[in-house]
Scaffold this motif. Sequence first.
Motif, PDB file in Angstrom:
ATOM      1  N   GLY A  46       7.841  31.165  53.382  1.00 54.46           N
ATOM      2  CA  GLY A  46       7.008  31.135  53.133  1.00 54.46           C
ATOM      3  C   GLY A  46       6.216  30.439  51.884  1.00 54.46           C
ATOM      4  O   GLY A  46       4.857  29.616  52.688  1.00 54.46           O
ATOM      5  N   HIS A  90       9.482  32.972  64.892  1.00 53.13           N
ATOM      6  CA  HIS A  90       8.302  34.386  64.453  1.00 53.13           C
ATOM      7  C   HIS A  90       7.599  35.339  65.718  1.00 53.13           C
ATOM      8  O   HIS A  90       7.255  36.258  66.173  1.00 53.13           O
ATOM      9  CB  HIS A  90       7.532  34.322  63.409  1.00 53.13           C
ATOM     10  N   HIS A 157       0.717  33.355  55.183  1.00 52.68           N
ATOM     11  CA  HIS A 157       2.377  32.921  55.398  1.00 52.68           C
ATOM     12  C   HIS A 157       3.570  33.383  54.145  1.00 52.68           C
ATOM     13  O   HIS A 157       4.051  34.253  54.847  1.00 52.68           O
ATOM     14  CB  HIS A 157       2.445  31.169  55.224  1.00 52.68           C
ATOM     15  N   SER A 160       3.003  37.612  54.755  1.00 48.93           N
ATOM     16  CA  SER A 160       3.414  38.218  55.894  1.00 48.93           C
ATOM     17  C   SER A 160       5.055  37.767  55.850  1.00 48.93           C
ATOM     18  O   SER A 160       5.877  38.882  56.714  1.00 48.93           O
ATOM     19  CB  SER A 160       2.731  37.360  57.323  1.00 48.93           C
ATOM     20  N   ARG A 161       5.956  37.615  55.562  1.00 46.35           N
ATOM     21  CA  ARG A 161       6.988  37.181  55.398  1.00 46.35           C
ATOM     22  C   ARG A 161       7.867  38.222  54.099  1.00 46.35           C
ATOM     23  O   ARG A 161       8.667  38.344  54.200  1.00 46.35           O
ATOM     24  CB  ARG A 161       7.028  35.879  55.348  1.00 46.35           C
ATOM     25  N   GLN A 251       5.901  40.414  61.154  1.00 44.45           N
ATOM     26  CA  GLN A 251       5.521  38.679  60.155  1.00 44.45           C
ATOM     27  C   GLN A 251       4.096  38.981  60.767  1.00 44.45           C
ATOM     28  O   GLN A 251       3.586  38.140  59.934  1.00 44.45           O
ATOM     29  CB  GLN A 251       6.305  37.572  60.410  1.00 44.45           C
ATOM     30  N   GLU A 255       0.408  38.700  59.558  1.00 44.69           N
ATOM     31  CA  GLU A 255      -0.652  37.759  58.784  1.00 44.69           C
ATOM     32  C   GLU A 255      -2.401  37.281  59.661  1.00 44.69           C
ATOM     33  O   GLU A 255      -2.971  36.810  59.233  1.00 44.69           O
ATOM     34  CB  GLU A 255       0.123  36.197  59.480  1.00 44.69           C
TER      35      GLU A 255
END
Length: 267
Positions: A46, A90, A157, A160-161, A251, A255
């Motif tokens: 990310g 994703h 990013h 969300s990872r 993910q 995000e």
Amino acid sequence: MTQFVRHFLLALQFFTRIPVTGWLADWVGFSPAMLRASAAHFPGVGWIVGGLTAAVFWGLLLLLPPVPAAPWVAAIASTVFGVLLTGAFHEDGLADLADGLGGSMDRERALEIMKDSRIGSYGAIALVLALLAKVALLALLAQTNAWLAVVALFAAHVTSRTVPLLVIRTLPHVGDTPQSKSKPLAESIGNAGLAAGLLWWALAMALVVWLLPDALWAQAVLGALIGLAWMWRLLQRRLQGFTGDGLGATQQVSEVMFYMGLALALT
């Protein structure tokens, strides 16, 4: 440190289109155990994807004329860049999960639908809505504060990872495990791997707080956690566990919810 770098490069190779080939790939090596260890570096990927995507977004905002449409153009272009950079990895998971869960209430049938490479109406709708939400929220943030939108893009990013690691930690892997591409990658994660992933995230958040100390980052993270909670409950209730597609969908949802949490905090 050598193993750390090798595992990070393996995660980068798996989750992006950034070339890790030739002598570098030979040095990194590969084994199912290494692939499992690389899960700790999802947030590190990310850093790369978020940093490059944010750079594209910021560069376009500087180059485009200062008109109301500029944030929209920058948001669309940076989103396209991010999709190309990751090979829509994703997004593909989100579409497959939506097709499976939307196509059947039966668990086994849903898992079977998710293995079909063709996209259905539920997957198409989910993709369109997710991409529209990203673009609209980034444009909204940029119209309020351009630098906030750039930094948020990076932070979203990484965050969300990070949240899929909690799914891996707390739910079992389900599906056609002998043929599943996510089985050797995300079968489980130990304390050390989870700690490494959280360290990647903590360093990223420390950076964004340093860059914009007055921004309401807690609300943005809360939004991502709400997205995580919703996805966790959905996967647990419908599939009794997670698949690789479920991690990709988590993910994407997290995000979008990161941006939403930050946007709502602006009011």
